[in-house]
Design a protein around this motif. Structure first.
Motif, PDB file in Angstrom:
ATOM      1  N   ILE A 192       0.842  -1.192   0.000  1.00  0.00           N
ATOM      2  CA  ILE A 192       0.000   0.000   0.000  1.00  0.00           C
ATOM      3  C   ILE A 192       0.881   1.247   0.000  1.00  0.00           C
ATOM      4  O   ILE A 192       1.949   1.260   0.617  1.00  0.00           O
ATOM      5  CB  ILE A 192      -0.971  -0.010   1.217  1.00  0.00           C
ATOM      6  N   GLN A 193       0.443   2.254  -0.723  1.00  0.00           N
ATOM      7  CA  GLN A 193       1.202   3.497  -0.780  1.00  0.00           C
ATOM      8  C   GLN A 193       1.029   4.294   0.508  1.00  0.00           C
ATOM      9  O   GLN A 193      -0.047   4.307   1.107  1.00  0.00           O
ATOM     10  CB  GLN A 193       0.747   4.358  -1.958  1.00  0.00           C
ATOM     11  N   ALA A 230       0.115   3.988   6.803  1.00  0.00           N
ATOM     12  CA  ALA A 230       0.250   4.056   8.267  1.00  0.00           C
ATOM     13  C   ALA A 230      -1.003   3.543   8.967  1.00  0.00           C
ATOM     14  O   ALA A 230      -0.915   2.819   9.973  1.00  0.00           O
ATOM     15  CB  ALA A 230       0.566   5.487   8.691  1.00  0.00           C
ATOM     16  N   SER A 231      -2.173   3.877   8.443  1.00  0.00           N
ATOM     17  CA  SER A 231      -3.411   3.406   9.075  1.00  0.00           C
ATOM     18  C   SER A 231      -3.618   1.909   8.827  1.00  0.00           C
ATOM     19  O   SER A 231      -4.148   1.204   9.690  1.00  0.00           O
ATOM     20  CB  SER A 231      -4.620   4.213   8.581  1.00  0.00           C
ATOM     21  N   THR A 232      -3.178   1.417   7.674  1.00  0.00           N
ATOM     22  CA  THR A 232      -3.216  -0.032   7.429  1.00  0.00           C
ATOM     23  C   THR A 232      -2.307  -0.758   8.407  1.00  0.00           C
ATOM     24  O   THR A 232      -2.678  -1.803   8.969  1.00  0.00           O
ATOM     25  CB  THR A 232      -2.808  -0.354   5.978  1.00  0.00           C
ATOM     26  N   TYR A 233      -1.126  -0.218   8.630  1.00  0.00           N
ATOM     27  CA  TYR A 233      -0.197  -0.813   9.593  1.00  0.00           C
ATOM     28  C   TYR A 233      -0.868  -0.931  10.964  1.00  0.00           C
ATOM     29  O   TYR A 233      -0.834  -1.988  11.597  1.00  0.00           O
ATOM     30  CB  TYR A 233       1.068   0.040   9.691  1.00  0.00           C
ATOM     31  N   LYS A 234      -1.515   0.147  11.405  1.00  0.00           N
ATOM     32  CA  LYS A 234      -2.195   0.143  12.709  1.00  0.00           C
ATOM     33  C   LYS A 234      -3.336  -0.883  12.727  1.00  0.00           C
ATOM     34  O   LYS A 234      -3.516  -1.614  13.711  1.00  0.00           O
ATOM     35  CB  LYS A 234      -2.728   1.536  13.022  1.00  0.00           C
ATOM     36  N   LYS A 235      -4.098  -0.942  11.638  1.00  0.00           N
ATOM     37  CA  LYS A 235      -5.205  -1.897  11.551  1.00  0.00           C
ATOM     38  C   LYS A 235      -4.690  -3.332  11.654  1.00  0.00           C
ATOM     39  O   LYS A 235      -5.276  -4.171  12.358  1.00  0.00           O
ATOM     40  CB  LYS A 235      -5.958  -1.699  10.227  1.00  0.00           C
ATOM     41  N   LEU A 236      -3.586  -3.632  10.977  1.00  0.00           N
ATOM     42  CA  LEU A 236      -3.040  -4.982  11.008  1.00  0.00           C
ATOM     43  C   LEU A 236      -2.486  -5.342  12.380  1.00  0.00           C
ATOM     44  O   LEU A 236      -2.615  -6.480  12.835  1.00  0.00           O
ATOM     45  CB  LEU A 236      -1.976  -5.154   9.921  1.00  0.00           C
ATOM     46  N   VAL A 237      -1.887  -4.366  13.051  1.00  0.00           N
ATOM     47  CA  VAL A 237      -1.422  -4.599  14.428  1.00  0.00           C
ATOM     48  C   VAL A 237      -2.612  -4.917  15.333  1.00  0.00           C
ATOM     49  O   VAL A 237      -2.556  -5.839  16.152  1.00  0.00           O
ATOM     50  CB  VAL A 237      -0.633  -3.391  14.961  1.00  0.00           C
ATOM     51  N   VAL A 285       4.987  -6.218  10.487  1.00  0.00           N
ATOM     52  CA  VAL A 285       6.357  -5.827  10.147  1.00  0.00           C
ATOM     53  C   VAL A 285       6.330  -5.052   8.841  1.00  0.00           C
ATOM     54  O   VAL A 285       5.671  -5.466   7.880  1.00  0.00           O
ATOM     55  CB  VAL A 285       7.256  -7.078   9.991  1.00  0.00           C
ATOM     56  N   ILE A 286       7.019  -3.922   8.822  1.00  0.00           N
ATOM     57  CA  ILE A 286       7.221  -3.208   7.562  1.00  0.00           C
ATOM     58  C   ILE A 286       8.418  -3.868   6.879  1.00  0.00           C
ATOM     59  O   ILE A 286       9.567  -3.648   7.258  1.00  0.00           O
ATOM     60  CB  ILE A 286       7.468  -1.707   7.797  1.00  0.00           C
ATOM     61  N   GLY A 339       7.637   5.246  -1.705  1.00  0.00           N
ATOM     62  CA  GLY A 339       6.313   5.535  -1.167  1.00  0.00           C
ATOM     63  C   GLY A 339       5.428   4.327  -0.970  1.00  0.00           C
ATOM     64  O   GLY A 339       4.320   4.455  -0.439  1.00  0.00           O
ATOM     65  N   TYR A 340       5.877   3.161  -1.380  1.00  0.00           N
ATOM     66  CA  TYR A 340       5.111   1.926  -1.182  1.00  0.00           C
ATOM     67  C   TYR A 340       5.632   1.186   0.038  1.00  0.00           C
ATOM     68  O   TYR A 340       6.843   1.046   0.218  1.00  0.00           O
ATOM     69  CB  TYR A 340       5.223   1.006  -2.405  1.00  0.00           C
ATOM     70  N   TRP A 341       4.707   0.709   0.860  1.00  0.00           N
ATOM     71  CA  TRP A 341       5.056  -0.097   2.029  1.00  0.00           C
ATOM     72  C   TRP A 341       4.640  -1.544   1.770  1.00  0.00           C
ATOM     73  O   TRP A 341       3.502  -1.811   1.353  1.00  0.00           O
ATOM     74  CB  TRP A 341       4.327   0.383   3.282  1.00  0.00           C
ATOM     75  N   ILE A 342       5.555  -2.465   2.029  1.00  0.00           N
ATOM     76  CA  ILE A 342       5.252  -3.894   2.013  1.00  0.00           C
ATOM     77  C   ILE A 342       5.069  -4.319   3.454  1.00  0.00           C
ATOM     78  O   ILE A 342       5.989  -4.179   4.275  1.00  0.00           O
ATOM     79  CB  ILE A 342       6.358  -4.724   1.353  1.00  0.00           C
TER      80      ILE A 342
END
Length: 198
Positions: free
Chosen positions: A161-162, A168-175, A182-183, A189-192
């Motif tokens: 996701i870009q 950042a909000s996807t990261y929080k949702k997954l946590v 893990v990033i 600009g893309y996060w895996i």
């Protein structure tokens, strides 16, 4: 305006055959109007497939929102002992994915139309997605939640996701969902992102 996550029966066809290399492996893909990234493999998917680590003992994987099939077909080619289930809501994408599975000579795939996990009856060791951001946050978060439910214990969930589209909000949702995330990489600009079901 037609969106790749919708069915538009009135959209004229423009079927093209593309030669695409993924991690130096040659593939051929038919693409068409009305599917995601029809001109070439998008940068986010390239980065996702570059970074993903597949355990050698996986039996099942799900490519959710498969489009014309590059993620699922790549996984199937590289993991011949696993079965890859590919789903998309877009009928045109599903037809292309089936054709692309054939021309790339992979036989360990099941490709079916489904709105998110609506028609999914399997659980998987791996779920991977380039989520349909333009479908809206509620749809994308439903995808994450349903992915958690359809993962086997110890299974892995990967997404790309870009940053500007809500990484950042996807990261929080997954946590919140998995109690871990893990990033794996940040690239242009893309996060895996990777979460595991404990």
């Amino acid at each position: 305006m037609s969106h790749y996550f919708e069915n538009d029966e009135n959209l004229n066809h423009d079927i093209r055959k593309k030669e695409i290399f993924i991690n130096d492996i040659r593939f051929e893909f038919f693409t068409d109007r009305g599917v995601f990234s029809k001109e070439n493999l998008d940068f986010g998917t390239r980065q996702l497939l570059k970074r993903i680590k597949v355990k050698p003992n996986i039996k099942t994987a799900i490519d959710m929102g498969c489009g014309y099939g590059p993620i699922g077909i790549y996984l199937a080619k590289m993991n011949p002992n696993a079965h890859i289930y590919m789903y998309d809501v877009n009928s045109r994408a599903i037809d292309l994915a089936k054709k692309n599975s054939e021309i790339n000579q992979v036989t360990n795939t099941t490709i079916e139309k489904s709105y998110l996990f609506e028609h999914v009856v399997v659980n998987a060791d791996l779920i991977i997605t380039n989520p349909p951001i333009r479908a809206g946050k509620d749809v994308v978060y439903d995808l994450y939640e349903q992915s958690y439910l359809h993962l086997n214990q110890g299974g892995s969930f990967y997404c790309v996701i870009q940053k500007k589209q809500g990484a950042a909000s996807t990261y929080k949702k997954l946590v919140d969902l998995f109690s871990n995330c893990v990033i794996v990489a940040k690239e242009k600009g893309y996060w895996i992102l990777l979460s595991k079901k404990a």
